[in-house]
Design a protein around this motif. Structure first.
Motif, mmCIF file in Angstrom:
data_model
loop_
_atom_site.group_PDB
_atom_site.id
_atom_site.type_symbol
_atom_site.label_atom_id
_atom_site.label_comp_id
_atom_site.label_asym_id
_atom_site.label_seq_id
_atom_site.Cartn_x
_atom_site.Cartn_y
_atom_site.Cartn_z
ATOM 1 N N ARG A 23 32.706 146.552 7.547
ATOM 2 C CA ARG A 23 32.620 147.684 6.612
ATOM 3 C C ARG A 23 31.188 148.200 6.459
ATOM 4 N N GLN A 24 30.448 148.216 7.583
ATOM 5 C CA GLN A 24 29.078 148.737 7.490
ATOM 6 C C GLN A 24 29.078 150.253 7.309
ATOM 7 N N ALA A 25 30.196 150.893 7.620
ATOM 8 C CA ALA A 25 30.384 152.303 7.262
ATOM 9 C C ALA A 25 31.314 152.321 6.056
ATOM 10 N N GLY A 26 30.855 152.882 4.947
ATOM 11 C CA GLY A 26 31.738 152.873 3.781
ATOM 12 C C GLY A 26 31.067 153.360 2.515
ATOM 13 N N ARG A 27 31.717 153.073 1.414
ATOM 14 C CA ARG A 27 31.352 153.715 0.147
ATOM 15 C C ARG A 27 30.000 153.315 -0.433
ATOM 16 N N ILE A 68 30.862 149.481 14.785
ATOM 17 C CA ILE A 68 32.309 149.248 14.866
ATOM 18 C C ILE A 68 32.989 150.590 14.662
ATOM 19 N N LEU A 69 33.954 150.866 15.530
ATOM 20 C CA LEU A 69 34.669 152.147 15.469
ATOM 21 C C LEU A 69 35.173 152.389 14.053
ATOM 22 N N PHE A 70 34.909 153.572 13.514
ATOM 23 C CA PHE A 70 35.420 153.878 12.184
ATOM 24 C C PHE A 70 36.896 154.248 12.304
ATOM 25 N N ASP A 72 41.086 152.395 10.921
ATOM 26 C CA ASP A 72 41.710 151.432 10.017
ATOM 27 C C ASP A 72 42.782 150.682 10.795
ATOM 28 N N ILE A 73 43.098 149.461 10.361
ATOM 29 C CA ILE A 73 44.107 148.696 11.094
ATOM 30 C C ILE A 73 45.472 149.388 11.077
ATOM 31 N N MET A 74 45.711 150.292 10.120
ATOM 32 C CA MET A 74 47.022 150.950 10.035
ATOM 33 C C MET A 74 47.191 152.072 11.058
ATOM 34 N N GLU A 88 43.102 154.435 -2.639
ATOM 35 C CA GLU A 88 41.747 154.020 -2.988
ATOM 36 C C GLU A 88 41.773 152.805 -3.920
ATOM 37 N N GLY A 89 40.979 151.811 -3.608
ATOM 38 C CA GLY A 89 40.889 150.611 -4.436
ATOM 39 C C GLY A 89 42.045 149.643 -4.224
ATOM 40 N N VAL A 90 43.031 150.016 -3.403
ATOM 41 C CA VAL A 90 44.203 149.168 -3.190
ATOM 42 C C VAL A 90 44.324 148.797 -1.713
ATOM 43 N N GLY A 91 44.390 149.826 -0.866
ATOM 44 C CA GLY A 91 44.585 149.594 0.562
ATOM 45 C C GLY A 91 45.831 150.306 1.046
ATOM 46 N N PRO A 92 46.362 149.900 2.197
ATOM 47 C CA PRO A 92 47.523 150.583 2.772
ATOM 48 C C PRO A 92 48.776 150.371 1.927
ATOM 49 N N VAL A 93 49.517 151.451 1.698
ATOM 50 C CA VAL A 93 50.786 151.372 0.972
ATOM 51 C C VAL A 93 51.839 152.122 1.794
ATOM 52 N N SER A 202 43.110 139.378 8.840
ATOM 53 C CA SER A 202 42.512 139.113 7.532
ATOM 54 C C SER A 202 43.320 138.136 6.678
ATOM 55 N N TRP A 203 44.640 138.241 6.709
ATOM 56 C CA TRP A 203 45.426 137.466 5.729
ATOM 57 C C TRP A 203 46.115 136.230 6.315
ATOM 58 N N ALA A 204 45.778 135.853 7.557
ATOM 59 C CA ALA A 204 46.421 134.686 8.183
ATOM 60 C C ALA A 204 46.108 133.389 7.433
HETATM 61 O O1 CP3 Z 1 32.817 149.937 9.132
HETATM 62 C C1 CP3 Z 1 33.890 149.348 9.428
HETATM 63 O O2 CP3 Z 1 34.123 148.153 9.176
HETATM 64 C C2 CP3 Z 1 34.916 150.096 10.260
HETATM 65 C C3 CP3 Z 1 35.993 150.642 9.588
HETATM 66 C C4 CP3 Z 1 37.165 149.832 9.053
HETATM 67 C C5 CP3 Z 1 37.951 150.345 7.995
HETATM 68 N N1 CP3 Z 1 39.027 149.519 7.842
HETATM 69 C C6 CP3 Z 1 37.668 151.586 7.253
HETATM 70 C C7 CP3 Z 1 38.103 151.636 5.843
HETATM 71 C C8 CP3 Z 1 37.753 148.642 9.487
HETATM 72 C C9 CP3 Z 1 37.294 147.672 10.563
HETATM 73 C C10 CP3 Z 1 38.947 148.455 8.711
HETATM 74 C C11 CP3 Z 1 39.888 147.334 8.915
HETATM 75 C C12 CP3 Z 1 40.838 147.000 7.854
HETATM 76 N N2 CP3 Z 1 41.584 147.853 7.081
HETATM 77 C C13 CP3 Z 1 41.219 145.682 7.521
HETATM 78 C C14 CP3 Z 1 40.687 144.435 8.184
HETATM 79 C C15 CP3 Z 1 39.356 144.055 7.661
HETATM 80 C C16 CP3 Z 1 39.382 143.511 6.254
HETATM 81 O O3 CP3 Z 1 38.790 144.200 5.396
HETATM 82 O O4 CP3 Z 1 39.951 142.453 6.048
HETATM 83 C C17 CP3 Z 1 42.159 145.749 6.488
HETATM 84 C C18 CP3 Z 1 42.830 144.587 5.792
HETATM 85 C C19 CP3 Z 1 42.397 147.137 6.228
HETATM 86 C C20 CP3 Z 1 43.307 147.736 5.234
HETATM 87 C C21 CP3 Z 1 42.528 148.498 4.224
HETATM 88 N N3 CP3 Z 1 42.093 149.796 4.410
HETATM 89 C C22 CP3 Z 1 42.008 148.054 2.980
HETATM 90 C C23 CP3 Z 1 42.250 146.694 2.395
HETATM 91 C C24 CP3 Z 1 41.240 149.116 2.435
HETATM 92 C C25 CP3 Z 1 40.397 149.084 1.180
HETATM 93 C C26 CP3 Z 1 40.951 149.802 0.023
HETATM 94 C C27 CP3 Z 1 39.845 150.106 -0.971
HETATM 95 O O5 CP3 Z 1 39.794 151.253 -1.441
HETATM 96 O O6 CP3 Z 1 39.009 149.224 -1.248
HETATM 97 C C28 CP3 Z 1 41.321 150.182 3.343
HETATM 98 C C29 CP3 Z 1 40.628 151.481 3.200
HETATM 99 C C30 CP3 Z 1 39.397 151.609 4.028
HETATM 100 N N4 CP3 Z 1 39.374 151.435 5.375
HETATM 101 C C31 CP3 Z 1 38.091 151.937 3.587
HETATM 102 C C32 CP3 Z 1 37.284 151.962 4.724
HETATM 103 C C33 CP3 Z 1 35.806 152.285 4.823
HETATM 104 C C34 CP3 Z 1 37.707 152.186 2.132
HETATM 105 C C35 CP3 Z 1 36.883 153.384 1.903
HETATM 106 C C36 CP3 Z 1 37.558 154.678 1.591
HETATM 107 O O7 CP3 Z 1 38.614 154.756 0.940
HETATM 108 O O8 CP3 Z 1 36.902 155.678 1.947
#
Ligand code: CP3
Length: 337
Positions: A23-27, A68-70, A72-74, A88-93, A202-204
């Motif tokens: 997550r070196q690219a992010g909020r 790392i390529l920007f 998401d795993i989804m 936001e703040g939750v993840g994939p739904v 991540s969750w294994a």
């Molecule tokens: O810089 C990087 O690491 C590359 C980009 C990257 C993202 N997601 C962008 C992202 C990578 C490698 C991922 C992988 C990913 N996505 C994983 C595996 C790594 C881990 O964190 O365990 C998982 C479980 C996901 C699913 C996911 N997507 C989650 C849990 C979240 C966070 C939700 C939140 O708001 O905190 C996301 C959203 C997401 N993917 C963000 C980023 C930068 C959050 C920022 C945003 O909403 O702009």
């Protein structure tokens, strides 16, 4: 080209310890937050120019040894027919969790780059600009399955575990489908130019060693054998998975990621000579600099005696001060030499 990261992946000596951050690219970046005011996360991922900008920024700003390529795993699940949003703040739904044979039968295999054309375009663009290696990635089958079955993040993975125990045939079909997808998706990325592939499982760590060995490992072994044909280093990361280390150590992975709970020195003894990646607690970056430096020095000390790629034990938190990350990169490069 800065090849420290790739050398460490291959277990070769390096001039200093390579470093990058999940997550070196992010909020935590003001530039990223500005972009996110105008674009949704998935828009940034789907637009090769924006994706390239977001992917390369941390390399320029922090001086890390890999991008790392920007994405998401989804992302590759979309073209398989999965409807999801990233909250936001939750993840994939998911709109609807995958629980029955019919649900799983509806998953379509990837068809070339159909629905994923933006991926190779972005990768080519990034590789033209970067003088550091680009890491491609995919979710690993178990972690992807957990999102499909739970319909979102989970604490106990009840529905996922229920399927792998009670419906082994259904579980096998889902894991086969996902493994096929991961192999195809990684191939697209390598053909477009990525220099390494990281599998995010991540969750294994939620599984016991016995369940991991029985219901997950066989798929990982076949997948990794398939991915070895791509001739790029393979990295694997999971959270809270120290109890799986011996099991992971007999899969032909090049690098095993470790979270902050497990000292690298102990993990090294159990990792079969593999390069380790990690494992500073991401929360430490919110502490005063002296604490960050102490903790990073300890990670470096623990990492000695074999291949080490410095990283955090999980992703950079949004509250992190980018100045601390920049100082940390310099500290690692200086101390690790
Ligand atoms: O810089 C990087 O690491 C590359 C980009 C990257 C993202 N997601 C962008 C992202 C990578 C490698 C991922 C992988 C990913 N996505 C994983 C595996 C790594 C881990 O964190 O365990 C998982 C479980 C996901 C699913 C996911 N997507 C989650 C849990 C979240 C966070 C939700 C939140 O708001 O905190 C996301 C959203 C997401 N993917 C963000 C980023 C930068 C959050 C920022 C945003 O909403 O702009």
């Amino acid at each position: 080209m800065n090849d420290r990261f790739l050398k460490a992946c291959r277990g070769e000596p390096t001039d200093t310890v390579p470093v990058w951050f999940m997550r070196q690219a992010g909020r935590y970046q003001a530039e990223y937050r500005m972009l996110r005011q105008r674009y949704e996360l998935l828009d940034l991922i789907h637009d090769p120019d924006l994706c390239c900008q977001v992917t390369t920024l941390p390399v320029e700003q922090l001086g890390v040894d890999a991008a790392i390529l920007f994405s998401d795993i989804m992302v590759p699940l979309g073209p398989m027919g999965v409807s999801y949003r990233i909250q936001e703040g939750v993840g994939p739904v998911l709109e609807r969790p995958f629980r029955t044979a019919d649900d799983i039968a509806q998953l379509r295999p990837l068809n070339g780059t159909q629905g994923l054309d933006f991926v190779p375009v972005a990768i080519q663009k990034i590789c033209q600009q970067l003088s550091a290696p680009l890491i491609g990635f995919s979710g690993a089958p178990f972690t992807l399955a957990s999102y499909l079955i739970e319909g979102g993040p989970s604490r106990l993975y009840v529905a996922t575990k229920r399927m792998l125990w009670a419906e082994p045939k259904l579980w096998a079909r889902l894991m086969d489908r996902l493994s096929e997808m991961v192999a195809a998706y990684a191939t697209i990325q390598v053909q477009a130019g990525v220099h390494a592939i990281q599998l995010f499982d991540s969750w294994a760590g939620a599984l016991s060693r016995q369940d991991f060995d029985r219901a997950v490992k066989p798929y990982l072994v076949s997948l990794v054998q398939e991915l070895m044909r791509l001739h790029v280093p393979l990295l694997y990361f999971s959270v809270g998975a120290g109890h799986l280390m011996e099991s992971l150590a007999d899969i032909p992975l090049d690098v095993i990621g470790v979270d902050w709970r497990h000292p690298l020195g102990e993990m090294r003894r159990r990792a079969g000579g593999r390069t380790l990646q990690g494992n500073l607690d991401p929360v430490v970056l919110l502490a005063p600099w002296e604490t960050i430096e102490d903790s990073a020095a300890e990670v470096l000390r623990q990492g000695q005696g074999g291949g080490h790629i410095f990283n955090l034990g999980h992703g950079v938190l949004p509250a992190t001060d980018p100045v601390n990350l920049r100082r940390l990169v310099d500290f690692v490069h200086h101390q690790g030499a």
